[in-house]
Structure formats: C-alpha cells, structure tokens
Design a protein around this motif. Structure first.
Motif, PDB file in Angstrom:
ATOM      1  N   SER A 117       0.837  -1.247  -0.043  1.00  0.00           N
ATOM      2  CA  SER A 117      -0.123  -0.031   0.456  1.00  0.00           C
ATOM      3  C   SER A 117       1.159   1.252  -0.175  1.00  0.00           C
ATOM      4  O   SER A 117       0.139   2.382  -0.246  1.00  0.00           O
ATOM      5  N   GLY A 118       1.505   1.263   0.375  1.00  0.00           N
ATOM      6  CA  GLY A 118       2.905   2.944   0.605  1.00  0.00           C
ATOM      7  C   GLY A 118       2.656   2.783   2.499  1.00  0.00           C
ATOM      8  O   GLY A 118       1.745   2.488   3.156  1.00  0.00           O
ATOM      9  N   ILE A 119       3.145   3.902   2.601  1.00  0.00           N
ATOM     10  CA  ILE A 119       3.022   3.876   4.159  1.00  0.00           C
ATOM     11  C   ILE A 119       2.513   5.186   3.916  1.00  0.00           C
ATOM     12  O   ILE A 119       2.635   5.952   3.368  1.00  0.00           O
ATOM     13  N   PRO A 120       1.102   5.036   4.601  1.00  0.00           N
ATOM     14  CA  PRO A 120       0.458   6.987   4.705  1.00  0.00           C
ATOM     15  C   PRO A 120       0.870   7.950   5.372  1.00  0.00           C
ATOM     16  O   PRO A 120       1.482   7.814   6.579  1.00  0.00           O
ATOM     17  N   VAL A 121       0.889   8.750   5.130  1.00  0.00           N
ATOM     18  CA  VAL A 121       0.424  10.447   5.284  1.00  0.00           C
ATOM     19  C   VAL A 121      -0.631  10.711   5.422  1.00  0.00           C
ATOM     20  O   VAL A 121      -1.476  10.742   4.513  1.00  0.00           O
ATOM     21  N   ARG A 122      -1.037  12.696   5.552  1.00  0.00           N
ATOM     22  CA  ARG A 122      -2.146  12.895   5.465  1.00  0.00           C
ATOM     23  C   ARG A 122      -2.387  13.299   4.345  1.00  0.00           C
ATOM     24  O   ARG A 122      -1.364  13.667   2.981  1.00  0.00           O
ATOM     25  N   GLU A 123      -3.666  13.456   3.580  1.00  0.00           N
ATOM     26  CA  GLU A 123      -4.349  14.457   2.649  1.00  0.00           C
ATOM     27  C   GLU A 123      -3.490  15.184   1.907  1.00  0.00           C
ATOM     28  O   GLU A 123      -2.825  15.578   0.461  1.00  0.00           O
ATOM     29  N   ALA A 124      -2.687  15.955   3.097  1.00  0.00           N
ATOM     30  CA  ALA A 124      -1.798  17.592   2.709  1.00  0.00           C
ATOM     31  C   ALA A 124      -0.747  17.176   1.153  1.00  0.00           C
ATOM     32  O   ALA A 124      -0.263  18.196   1.234  1.00  0.00           O
ATOM     33  N   PHE A 125       0.240  16.171   2.091  1.00  0.00           N
ATOM     34  CA  PHE A 125       0.591  15.919   0.926  1.00  0.00           C
ATOM     35  C   PHE A 125       0.538  15.253  -0.555  1.00  0.00           C
ATOM     36  O   PHE A 125       1.309  14.616  -1.053  1.00  0.00           O
ATOM     37  N   SER A 126      -0.703  14.859  -0.910  1.00  0.00           N
ATOM     38  CA  SER A 126      -0.810  14.392  -2.036  1.00  0.00           C
ATOM     39  C   SER A 126      -1.526  15.856  -2.679  1.00  0.00           C
ATOM     40  O   SER A 126      -1.335  15.470  -3.972  1.00  0.00           O
ATOM     41  N   ASN A 129       1.387  23.199   9.721  1.00  0.00           N
ATOM     42  CA  ASN A 129       0.833  23.199   8.277  1.00  0.00           C
ATOM     43  C   ASN A 129       2.575  23.029   7.459  1.00  0.00           C
ATOM     44  O   ASN A 129       3.159  23.680   6.504  1.00  0.00           O
ATOM     45  N   ILE A 130       3.034  21.672   8.170  1.00  0.00           N
ATOM     46  CA  ILE A 130       3.922  21.734   7.238  1.00  0.00           C
ATOM     47  C   ILE A 130       4.341  21.629   5.744  1.00  0.00           C
ATOM     48  O   ILE A 130       5.384  21.211   5.604  1.00  0.00           O
ATOM     49  N   ALA A 131       3.378  20.464   6.042  1.00  0.00           N
ATOM     50  CA  ALA A 131       3.351  20.129   4.097  1.00  0.00           C
ATOM     51  C   ALA A 131       4.004  21.853   3.579  1.00  0.00           C
ATOM     52  O   ALA A 131       4.148  22.137   2.240  1.00  0.00           O
ATOM     53  N   ASP A 132       3.295  22.361   3.608  1.00  0.00           N
ATOM     54  CA  ASP A 132       2.929  24.140   2.473  1.00  0.00           C
ATOM     55  C   ASP A 132       4.536  24.436   3.002  1.00  0.00           C
ATOM     56  O   ASP A 132       5.014  25.311   1.871  1.00  0.00           O
ATOM     57  N   TYR A 133       4.999  24.015   3.900  1.00  0.00           N
ATOM     58  CA  TYR A 133       6.680  24.708   4.216  1.00  0.00           C
ATOM     59  C   TYR A 133       7.623  24.227   3.449  1.00  0.00           C
ATOM     60  O   TYR A 133       8.289  24.267   2.821  1.00  0.00           O
ATOM     61  N   MET A 134       7.483  22.918   2.997  1.00  0.00           N
ATOM     62  CA  MET A 134       8.170  22.083   2.624  1.00  0.00           C
ATOM     63  C   MET A 134       7.771  22.034   1.160  1.00  0.00           C
ATOM     64  O   MET A 134       8.339  21.675   0.503  1.00  0.00           O
ATOM     65  N   ARG A 135       6.352  21.912   0.652  1.00  0.00           N
ATOM     66  CA  ARG A 135       6.444  22.597  -0.561  1.00  0.00           C
ATOM     67  C   ARG A 135       7.154  23.823  -1.100  1.00  0.00           C
ATOM     68  O   ARG A 135       7.235  24.107  -2.532  1.00  0.00           O
ATOM     69  N   ALA A 136       6.735  25.119  -0.626  1.00  0.00           N
ATOM     70  CA  ALA A 136       7.335  26.070  -0.539  1.00  0.00           C
ATOM     71  C   ALA A 136       9.026  25.593  -0.567  1.00  0.00           C
ATOM     72  O   ALA A 136       9.796  27.710  -1.289  1.00  0.00           O
ATOM     73  N   SER A 137       9.616  25.392  -0.346  1.00  0.00           N
ATOM     74  CA  SER A 137      11.069  24.810  -0.189  1.00  0.00           C
ATOM     75  C   SER A 137      11.672  23.877  -1.150  1.00  0.00           C
ATOM     76  O   SER A 137      11.363  23.047  -2.037  1.00  0.00           O
ATOM     77  N   ASP A 138      13.010  24.280  -1.188  1.00  0.00           N
ATOM     78  CA  ASP A 138      13.891  24.145  -2.521  1.00  0.00           C
ATOM     79  C   ASP A 138      14.139  22.660  -2.424  1.00  0.00           C
ATOM     80  O   ASP A 138      14.522  21.043  -2.779  1.00  0.00           O
ATOM     81  N   ILE A 139      14.565  23.046  -1.335  1.00  0.00           N
ATOM     82  CA  ILE A 139      15.728  21.936  -0.652  1.00  0.00           C
ATOM     83  C   ILE A 139      14.694  21.020   1.029  1.00  0.00           C
ATOM     84  O   ILE A 139      14.986  21.895   1.453  1.00  0.00           O
ATOM     85  N   ILE A 140      15.030  19.764   1.756  1.00  0.00           N
ATOM     86  CA  ILE A 140      14.589  19.709   2.795  1.00  0.00           C
ATOM     87  C   ILE A 140      15.653  19.450   3.479  1.00  0.00           C
ATOM     88  O   ILE A 140      16.418  17.693   2.968  1.00  0.00           O
ATOM     89  N   GLY A 157       9.331  10.811  -6.913  1.00  0.00           N
ATOM     90  CA  GLY A 157       8.105  10.879  -6.568  1.00  0.00           C
ATOM     91  C   GLY A 157       7.653   9.711  -7.480  1.00  0.00           C
ATOM     92  O   GLY A 157       6.014   9.218  -7.145  1.00  0.00           O
ATOM     93  N   HIS A 158       8.768   8.829  -8.363  1.00  0.00           N
ATOM     94  CA  HIS A 158       8.596   7.524  -8.548  1.00  0.00           C
ATOM     95  C   HIS A 158       8.138   5.791  -7.270  1.00  0.00           C
ATOM     96  O   HIS A 158       7.713   5.991  -7.268  1.00  0.00           O
ATOM     97  N   LEU A 159       8.732   7.001  -5.928  1.00  0.00           N
ATOM     98  CA  LEU A 159       8.727   6.315  -4.822  1.00  0.00           C
ATOM     99  C   LEU A 159       7.088   6.631  -3.993  1.00  0.00           C
ATOM    100  O   LEU A 159       7.512   6.314  -3.957  1.00  0.00           O
ATOM    101  N   ALA A 160       7.256   7.997  -3.831  1.00  0.00           N
ATOM    102  CA  ALA A 160       6.109   8.129  -3.459  1.00  0.00           C
ATOM    103  C   ALA A 160       4.155   7.244  -3.676  1.00  0.00           C
ATOM    104  O   ALA A 160       4.199   6.818  -4.691  1.00  0.00           O
ATOM    105  N   LYS A 161       3.786   7.353  -2.709  1.00  0.00           N
ATOM    106  CA  LYS A 161       2.457   6.807  -2.625  1.00  0.00           C
ATOM    107  C   LYS A 161       1.611   7.166  -1.818  1.00  0.00           C
ATOM    108  O   LYS A 161       1.410   6.810  -1.248  1.00  0.00           O
ATOM    109  N   PRO A 162       1.330   8.742  -2.265  1.00  0.00           N
ATOM    110  CA  PRO A 162       0.253  10.502  -1.434  1.00  0.00           C
ATOM    111  C   PRO A 162      -0.213   9.333  -1.335  1.00  0.00           C
ATOM    112  O   PRO A 162      -0.966   9.827   0.183  1.00  0.00           O
ATOM    113  N   HIS A 163      -1.349   8.687  -1.900  1.00  0.00           N
ATOM    114  CA  HIS A 163      -3.163   7.683  -1.905  1.00  0.00           C
ATOM    115  C   HIS A 163      -3.076   6.614  -0.440  1.00  0.00           C
ATOM    116  O   HIS A 163      -3.764   5.939  -0.775  1.00  0.00           O
TER     117      HIS A 163
END
Length: 274
Positions: free
Chosen positions: A70-79, A162-173, A246-252
């Motif tokens: 299934s992948g590892i579950p994350v909150r909907e905001a990360f999709s 709203n950590i997802a917002d901060y992550m999206r706004a960054s070039d490198i994490i 992105g190839h490894l991600a399973k956001p849903h």
C-alpha cells in the motif's frame, strides 16, 4: 484495530495466540526496512510499503494474500501538488532558493546548531528556514547564532501545523529518516537531504531511498554544507532527485488502507458470525 507501531501489534498478536477475543487486527508497517518487531504471525492483514517487504514477510511464514503493498500512509495534504513559487507566495516568502531544515516535530534531530553554523559559512546564497518543533532551547540557541549572520536570510520556527506548506515552498529539505517523515517528503517530490540518520530503522530507510537515487545522505555538518551547495548549483541534479522521489511516493496510501481495511473487517466479521 489498525496498528501503525509494532508494540500494539505484538500485544494483540499475543492475546490472539492465548485465545483471547480481539477484533480484526491490521498492521501498517511504517518503515522501509523490516525488523523483527514488525513480524507478527497472528494479524489478519498487513499493509507494507514495498513488494520486497511483502516477499520478506512471506518468507517468515505469513500468507502473501494477507499482505497488501500500500505504501506508508501520510495526510491528505501531502498529496497536493503546488508549484514551489506559488507555495512561497502563499506563505509570503521571498522567491529565492530556500533550504528547509526539519529538526522533527519534537526537536529530536541532533547536531542542528553545528549544521547551521556550517551552513552559514557557505558562499552559496540561500534562505534557511529551521523548524525546531517543541524544542524551545534549540530555537533560542539558533536565534542567538543567526543574529550574527547578515548574508543568509534565516527564519527559526517552533511547532507548525501546516508543515506540508513549508515543505512545498522549499527547494531542499534537510530531515531525519523516519518512515513517515521520509514518505511525506517523497510524496511532495522534494529534493531531500537526510542528515545524520540514526542507526537502525533510520539508517535502513536512508539506504533504501539512496539506493534508488531519491535522496542524498550527509553524516557531518561539513558534508551537509557540501551537499547543499552542490544541489543549489545543479538544477538537473535536483530535478533528478525529486523525480525519483515521485516514483517512490504513494501519497494516497492512507485512503487505500482505510478502504481495504473496512472491506476486510466486514468480511472477517461476517465469517465470524457464520
């Protein structure tokens, strides 16, 4: 019952072996590497991040029909996929190269002050945002440190919702390598640097992602600074890393697990009644 930690999985599995009555029990593995505590034979269903782990559990005698990749579950905001520039605008951030340093929600990532000291010596221009979680002592140390710096724009934050917002706004994490945190960053297709992974699951998670070309690993403040400078100077490398993430991600994964668990629990309960 859906368990995302091995301890309740072990307790419930033991209760079932002792013929105690328990409801349907489903285990969700939240690491990319398997260790002994995750292996419990008396669960009704397993949800795992990779096919390799499905094979490993099967080798330990668990019926493969009970193991769902299934992948590892994350909150909907990360999709949600939002352009980096638009994400910065939404936070009222300047549209400049940005490095986000996550010391984790509880401030447990070690070596943050030393790493930031080294990053401030970099000649590469970038904005540094450090999220300290609930570690107020760390936040104060960093504020004292950055008061001396004039070249790099720096922001020190505590716990954010709203950590997802901060992550999206960054070039490198820059982050630790817990299974959930890593899955969140992969889901957002960010350029990820794992800093000082802790021996055990974190080191295993780091190796899993690095072997697939989705992250880079830095074990010292000096190597972290070198990695950041290299990535900021090489757009193609950052794109490659984020694409592989992105190839490894399973956001849903969370949605899939919830749907399958409800269906499976219904079947198990009907069989029990009959």
């Amino acid at each position: 019952m859906i368990c995302t930690h091995p301890l309740p999985m072990a307790v419930l599995s033991t209760m079932r072996r002792q013929n105690e009555k328990v409801p349907p029990v489903f285990g969700v593995v939240t690491d990319y590497v398997l260790h002994g505590e995750w292996i419990q034979s008396d669960l009704d269903r397993y949800y795992v991040p990779t096919r390799r782990m499905q094979q490993q559990l099967s080798e330990h005698g668990i019926d493969s029909k009970r193991i769902i990749v299934s992948g590892i579950p994350v909150r909907e905001a990360f999709s949600e996929t939002i352009d980096t520039h638009a994400a910065r605008a939404a936070l009222n951030w300047p549209d400049v190269p940005t490095v986000l340093f996550l010391s984790s929600a509880l401030g447990t990532l070690g070596g943050v002050v030393e790493a930031c000291q080294e990053l401030l010596l970099s000649r590469e221009y970038f904005r540094l945002v450090v999220i300290c979680g609930r570690d107020t002592t760390l936040a104060e140390k960093l504020r004292q440190l950055i008061a001396k710096d004039t070249f790099h724009p720096i922001e020190v934050l505590g716990y954010v919702h709203n950590i997802a917002d901060y992550m999206r706004a960054s070039d490198i994490i820059v982050t630790k390598a817990g299974g959930i945190t890593l899955s969140e960053a992969l889901s957002l297709q960010r350029t990820i640097v794992i800093y000082r992974p802790i021996p055990g699951q974190e080191s295993g998670n780091s190796r899993w992602a690095a072997q697939r070309g989705a992250v880079v690993i830095a074990k010292t403040p000096e190597s972290l600074c070198e990695q950041i400078e290299t990535l900021l100077a090489n757009d193609a490398l950052r794109i490659t890393l984020s694409t592989r993430a992105g190839h490894l991600a399973k956001p849903h994964a969370a949605r899939r697990i919830a749907s399958d668990a409800c269906e499976a629990a219904g079947k198990i309960n009907r069989m029990t009644r009959n």
